[in-house]
Design a protein around this motif. Sequence first.
Motif, mmCIF file in Angstrom:
data_model
loop_
_atom_site.group_PDB
_atom_site.id
_atom_site.type_symbol
_atom_site.label_atom_id
_atom_site.label_comp_id
_atom_site.label_asym_id
_atom_site.label_seq_id
_atom_site.Cartn_x
_atom_site.Cartn_y
_atom_site.Cartn_z
ATOM 1 N N UNK A 1 0.642 -1.055 -0.507
ATOM 2 C CA UNK A 1 0.124 -0.081 -0.016
ATOM 3 C C UNK A 1 0.565 1.235 -0.002
ATOM 4 N N UNK A 2 0.016 2.230 -0.472
ATOM 5 C CA UNK A 2 0.959 3.020 -0.317
ATOM 6 C C UNK A 2 -0.064 4.999 -0.625
ATOM 7 N N UNK A 3 -0.180 5.518 0.162
ATOM 8 C CA UNK A 3 -0.725 6.596 0.425
ATOM 9 C C UNK A 3 -0.175 7.983 0.115
ATOM 10 N N UNK A 4 -1.068 9.184 -0.293
ATOM 11 C CA UNK A 4 -1.448 10.527 -0.687
ATOM 12 C C UNK A 4 0.542 10.865 0.351
ATOM 13 N N UNK A 5 1.264 11.417 0.103
ATOM 14 C CA UNK A 5 2.267 12.015 1.018
ATOM 15 C C UNK A 5 1.821 13.444 1.774
ATOM 16 N N UNK A 6 1.430 14.300 2.343
ATOM 17 C CA UNK A 6 1.308 14.746 3.828
ATOM 18 C C UNK A 6 1.408 16.156 2.925
ATOM 19 N N UNK A 7 0.134 17.420 2.681
ATOM 20 C CA UNK A 7 0.015 18.197 1.591
ATOM 21 C C UNK A 7 -0.910 19.246 2.855
ATOM 22 N N UNK A 8 -1.341 20.583 2.111
ATOM 23 C CA UNK A 8 -2.181 20.919 3.301
ATOM 24 C C UNK A 8 -3.219 20.798 3.497
ATOM 25 N N UNK A 9 -3.897 19.217 2.453
ATOM 26 C CA UNK A 9 -5.650 19.127 2.865
ATOM 27 C C UNK A 9 -5.486 17.397 3.811
ATOM 28 N N UNK A 10 -4.237 17.090 3.311
ATOM 29 C CA UNK A 10 -3.736 15.838 3.999
ATOM 30 C C UNK A 10 -2.836 15.604 4.588
ATOM 31 N N UNK A 11 -3.346 14.834 6.549
ATOM 32 C CA UNK A 11 -1.993 14.796 6.605
ATOM 33 C C UNK A 11 -2.451 12.807 7.659
ATOM 34 N N UNK A 12 -1.693 12.327 7.537
ATOM 35 C CA UNK A 12 -2.407 10.435 7.491
ATOM 36 C C UNK A 12 -2.348 10.975 8.801
ATOM 37 N N UNK A 13 -1.832 11.474 9.734
ATOM 38 C CA UNK A 13 -1.763 11.274 11.450
ATOM 39 C C UNK A 13 -3.712 11.626 11.873
ATOM 40 N N UNK A 14 -4.040 12.288 10.541
ATOM 41 C CA UNK A 14 -4.895 13.176 10.625
ATOM 42 C C UNK A 14 -6.260 12.466 10.453
ATOM 43 N N UNK A 15 -6.386 11.769 9.519
ATOM 44 C CA UNK A 15 -7.599 11.513 8.331
ATOM 45 C C UNK A 15 -8.135 9.570 8.440
ATOM 46 N N UNK A 16 -9.469 9.835 8.916
ATOM 47 C CA UNK A 16 -9.406 8.616 8.697
ATOM 48 C C UNK A 16 -10.553 8.130 7.572
ATOM 49 N N UNK A 17 -10.047 7.065 6.649
ATOM 50 C CA UNK A 17 -10.611 6.295 6.146
ATOM 51 C C UNK A 17 -12.925 6.054 6.129
ATOM 52 N N UNK A 18 -13.428 6.172 5.039
ATOM 53 C CA UNK A 18 -15.112 5.793 5.630
ATOM 54 C C UNK A 18 -15.218 6.797 6.841
ATOM 55 N N UNK A 19 -14.879 8.407 6.870
ATOM 56 C CA UNK A 19 -14.832 9.010 7.615
ATOM 57 C C UNK A 19 -16.287 9.782 7.604
ATOM 58 N N UNK A 20 -16.192 10.151 5.893
ATOM 59 C CA UNK A 20 -17.702 10.871 4.979
ATOM 60 C C UNK A 20 -18.403 9.530 4.839
ATOM 61 N N UNK A 21 -18.206 8.308 5.189
ATOM 62 C CA UNK A 21 -20.032 7.579 5.382
ATOM 63 C C UNK A 21 -19.807 7.005 6.578
ATOM 64 N N UNK A 22 -19.656 7.414 7.539
ATOM 65 C CA UNK A 22 -19.525 7.259 9.315
ATOM 66 C C UNK A 22 -20.008 8.521 9.926
ATOM 67 N N UNK A 23 -19.471 9.192 9.468
ATOM 68 C CA UNK A 23 -19.445 10.275 10.336
ATOM 69 C C UNK A 23 -20.749 10.372 11.199
ATOM 70 N N UNK A 24 -21.779 10.906 10.405
ATOM 71 C CA UNK A 24 -22.949 11.120 10.568
ATOM 72 C C UNK A 24 -23.289 9.556 11.696
ATOM 73 N N UNK A 25 -23.289 8.604 11.196
ATOM 74 C CA UNK A 25 -23.199 7.056 12.026
ATOM 75 C C UNK A 25 -23.036 7.355 13.487
ATOM 76 N N UNK A 26 -22.179 7.791 13.466
ATOM 77 C CA UNK A 26 -20.634 7.578 14.939
ATOM 78 C C UNK A 26 -21.327 9.017 15.592
ATOM 79 N N UNK A 27 -21.697 10.298 15.241
ATOM 80 C CA UNK A 27 -22.768 11.067 16.644
ATOM 81 C C UNK A 27 -23.528 10.817 16.545
ATOM 82 N N UNK A 28 -25.041 10.091 16.094
ATOM 83 C CA UNK A 28 -25.641 9.546 16.458
ATOM 84 C C UNK A 28 -25.606 8.647 17.086
#
Length: 627
Positions: A230-257
Amino acid sequence: MAGLINDEDIAEVRARARIDDIVGAHVMLKRAGSGTLKGLCPFHDEKTPSFQVTPSRGFFHCFGCGEGGDVITFVQKIDNLSFVEAVEMLADKVGVQLRYTDGGGHRTEPGLRTRILEANQAAAEFFERQLMTPAALAGRQFLDQRGFSREAAEHFGVGFAPRGGRDLRHHLERQGFPSSVLIKAGLVRENGGWDFFQGRLLWPIRDSGGHVVGFGARRIFDDDRMPAKYINTTDTPVYRKSSVLYGLDLARRNIGKKAQAVVVEGYTDVMAAHLAGVDTAVASCGTAFGDDHAKLLQRLMGNHDAFNGEVIFTFDGDAAGQAAAMKVFKGDRNFTSQTYVAVEPNGLDPCDLRLQHGDEAVRDLIGQRIPLYRFVMERTIAEFDLDRADGRLAALRAAAPLVTSVRDKGLVGQYARELSGLIGIDMDEVRREIARAQRRGDRPEPEPRRRSQPVKGDGPEPEQPSRRGVPIPPPGVRELAVERDTLKLLIQHPELLDASWYGIEADDFTADAYKMVYEAAREAATTGVREWASGMRDLTEDPGVAGLIVELAVEPILHEPDARYFATHAAKLRLLTVLRQIADLKSWLQRTDPIEGGDEYRRRFGELLELEQRRTRLQTASVGFND
């Protein structure tokens, strides 16, 4: 990491970002008179509109759930962003160039973040179309073999990066994206202008607001020049691997609910979990789950209740999975939510589990979670040999600090009882050790000893190793007093021994040096040496043990010995052996379910009864002299 944003720039963002435009992108607003707009609240379920926006003042408020604030607050809550992230997103949207107090994050290009997000979105759409081309057959086969249909791939936006080398770059440049933006987005390499991802299956990584911030790519061709699976996007102005989670866009509302988050280990595990109905699953991207991830999830679930929600981790059953669990445990204090672990007994990850046993098995895996503390406690205890008294004591000392670190102090008593049962040690002794651990505070404990490592006693002086490495116990160690006194009698008065040596055996001696002295005595008796003590010393290869024999030969004996005195000491020595055997058996019986144990449980219980009878006889025989 950028410094603090200049206050004037924050005020400029608030002034330029019209709250009715920002809120209107998420809520259908209608005029309600007096310069206000009204709509259904996006933060709680309602049928009658109670959510109001006042553009002239720049505020929103819900009279149903009480949420309210300015435009920055709204972006924070709706997209689950930090204050800085929300300000930066709005600044890019309205063209404000932010300044930072330390200059570390000075933005040279207004709107760069927005252009990078637009480039990423265009790239995601390109990759997704490429998955349906003949060149992506290997990628489609990979997904099919893991139980994912075309509809599933489309739902998660899975794509394919062509092998040409510059296909993505040429496509995006034709759409008007300059190479400088593509490089800063991590889509194109600075040297040579090659596409960063080539010939790989790709998953778009989105933030909680649904914006594509990066990609994760899997190797599917044997001749791939990049060896990493596996390789991932390197850190950019919008992406830091230490603070992003895959699937968060789909899970966000359910996590809160649901106030629940399930943390899995890979992209396909997230897909499998969601398709199986576990719609709160997320995964870290190209790095271990860390403190920033924990804070992100906690922010999604809220911090209002001291023990609100639960975070469930799934780990592989192998050593790497256990190490990951220990790492998460060390960062457990980042959560106010309760933490759990779900490990499939056969080591299957959620993707393989779904493939082999179906959706229900994945749901059952999460449903059968156990507290993280218990998981770590069991793994810590497993490092020790619980069939030995010193192993049980060492396991207790290693596990007690885990119990004291439980955030919910109401659970300490329960975990103490569980620890007592897991190790097979009396509850009062467990409580005392936990109390000692509490008094020591949060000092780091030593690394757990492995099963092969002995644990020294708490004598007044440390054992000194001989020249061959055999520890030589010093005089005065209380736990070894009976062993030492018996050896002094054996060396100084062998004439008092009977034919059975009063039943004394090598296993009655727990110190290796004392056991070697006894074995030298048996060998001396067999070979018929002239000088008893000297002969024992000559038969010993270890110089340290030889010196110990001399020491025991001259050390005073408190009473004038006779056969009864010798027999009493021998009974005391054998009684200690029986007591150790009883403790070991009781510990095993306490740790074993009688039904599951079956015949073995009944056999060992019978042994315990026999040992108790032997203990009674030896206690009677040992009554006499008390040195």
